[in-house]
Design a protein around this motif. Structure first.
Motif, mmCIF file in Angstrom:
data_model
loop_
_atom_site.group_PDB
_atom_site.id
_atom_site.type_symbol
_atom_site.label_atom_id
_atom_site.label_comp_id
_atom_site.label_asym_id
_atom_site.label_seq_id
_atom_site.Cartn_x
_atom_site.Cartn_y
_atom_site.Cartn_z
ATOM 1 N N ARG A 110 1.105 -0.910 -0.591
ATOM 2 C CA ARG A 110 -0.465 -0.070 0.309
ATOM 3 C C ARG A 110 0.793 1.529 -0.091
ATOM 4 O O ARG A 110 0.478 2.275 -0.676
ATOM 5 N N LEU A 111 1.860 1.277 1.020
ATOM 6 C CA LEU A 111 2.636 2.943 1.090
ATOM 7 C C LEU A 111 4.020 2.686 0.169
ATOM 8 O O LEU A 111 4.815 3.257 -0.041
ATOM 9 N N THR A 130 -2.707 3.852 7.786
ATOM 10 C CA THR A 130 -2.125 5.156 6.388
ATOM 11 C C THR A 130 -2.020 4.879 5.564
ATOM 12 O O THR A 130 -1.734 3.889 4.440
ATOM 13 N N ASN A 131 -1.737 6.562 5.365
ATOM 14 C CA ASN A 131 -1.786 6.706 3.687
ATOM 15 C C ASN A 131 0.050 7.051 3.332
ATOM 16 O O ASN A 131 0.180 7.287 1.792
ATOM 17 N N THR A 132 0.474 7.285 4.486
ATOM 18 C CA THR A 132 2.257 7.644 4.224
ATOM 19 C C THR A 132 3.046 6.796 4.695
ATOM 20 O O THR A 132 2.861 6.394 6.279
#
Length: 390
Positions: A39-40, A95-97
């Motif tokens: 994802r990251l 979480t995105n980052t």
């Protein structure tokens, strides 16, 4: 008298559930790692740095957890830290980052570290009041939680839940278990009375020594044992793949065999401590564990290698519980002081150990690195055997 025994029994059962919660919570992160990496968009190096924050948060919080437990009681710390662990767990899937993930992992690790110290502090006082060994079975429930957590998230997703929903489901389960058992844990006055009785110390005193010879000795012994466990977690699969030719998809069989053996022995370990004594369990266990590692690395067959890992799990299973129990009985030192130091030093072994073994493996070979852990376990056996009982 009967009321006191019933209260102790309820506290014992409640503490078992807290150990289960801690194992379930931390191990639920393991199946999330591949999703987080994808994802990251992380590479292995960046992922390694993030994982370091998880352990760093735990080590940073362990001494603070001891201070809070000493002041407010371990029950309050267990509640607050366990709820925080449960609330942060779903964030690890949201979480995105990398920065957000790093912050979340540090907080998650801090919550796990706080629960770890507080539940062991609670456990030793319940054991003292019960006047029989229970620490091995408590750690056995932690191992059971670890096995359930590592499989639970994947099972929920196979049922059709999205990864985020599966994580939230586990978090809700953790909150329910903690909430139902909180009231049965020993409260602060009861805990302080137990500390005063079994450690021969005024539990209200503010000035206590964190680094005495007895605490440091137990901490260093835990360091060696946790290092061997960390070696299994981080290096056993690679060892089986590179040195024994096992295919990648089956390379985790060594750690699985080790974990099952450890969980089984911990669940039966209290009877061993009662039948013999803590020193016999530590001396014999560390000797068996060290010989297991030597068997695994010195023989070329897959069967004997797996058997060696099983012997490591059987031998090492009850060593740390004995150390924690002893830490809760050191004369003149409250358990709320001794246990945070012992667990922090020990956890440092699990965190730094793989890096140490990696350096040895790079300079020499992976079998020699495993042999180094065997030497450490033999040192534990000899040192604890020669040490006078406190």
């Amino acid at each position: 008298m009967i009321a006191g025994l019933q209260k102790t029994l309820k506290a014992q059962n409640a503490t078992k559930f807290i150990f289960l919660v801690c194992g379930l919570g931390i191990s639920s992160w393991a199946p999330m790692v591949p999703y987080a990496k994808e994802r990251l968009g992380l590479n292995d190096a960046n992922l390694g740095l993030l994982l370091l924050l998880l352990g760093g948060g735990a080590i940073a919080m362990m001494p603070i957890s001891g201070i809070l437990s000493h002041r407010y009681g371990s029950r309050v710390v267990i509640l607050g830290a366990a709820l925080l662990m449960a609330l942060v767990l779903p964030l690890l899937m949201l979480t995105n980052t990398p920065v957000q993930m790093g912050i979340a992992l540090f907080i998650f690790g801090a919550a796990v570290g706080a629960v770890d110290v507080a539940m062991n502090t609670q456990g030793v006082q319940v054991e003292n009041l019960a006047e029989k060994p229970i620490m091995s079975s408590l750690h056995g429930l932690f191992s059971v939680g670890g096995l359930l957590g590592s499989l639970g998230l994947g099972f929920l997703m196979r049922l059709g839940l999205a990864p985020e929903t599966a994580a939230i489901t586990i978090a809700i389960l953790l909150i329910i278990i903690v909430s139902l058992n909180y009231k049965f844990l020993l409260d602060n006055p009861t805990e302080k009375a137990a500390i005063q009785r079994f450690s021969a110390v005024d539990a209200t005193q503010k000035k206590v020594s964190w680094f005495t010879g007895s605490i440091l000795f137990l901490g260093l012994m835990c360091f060696a044992v946790f290092l061997s466990e960390g070696a299994m977690l981080d290096w056993s699969a690679l060892f089986l793949k590179e040195s024994r030719g096992i295919t990648e998809e089956f390379s985790g069989i060594g750690y699985a065999a080790f974990s099952i053996a450890m969980a089984f022995m911990r669940l039966t370990g209290d009877k061993l401590v009662s039948k013999f004594d803590g020193k016999t369990v530590v001396v014999t266990g560390s000797l068996v564990a060290g010989l297991g590692i030597l068997l695994a690395v010195a023989t070329p067959w897959i069967g004997t290698t797996i058997l060696g890992f099983v012997l490591l799990g059987l031998g090492a299973a009850n060593i740390v519980p004995v150390f924690i129990s002893e830490g809760g009985k050191l004369k003149g030192i409250p358990a709320t002081v001794a246990i945070p130091v012992i667990t922090t030093i020990g956890y440092a072994g699990q965190l730094a150990g793989p890096a140490i073994l990696g350096f040895i493996a790079y300079s020499f070979s992976l079998p020699i690195a495993f042999g180094f852990t065997a030497i450490l376990l033999f040192i534990v056996s000899i040192s604890y055997g020669l040490r006078k009982s406190k």
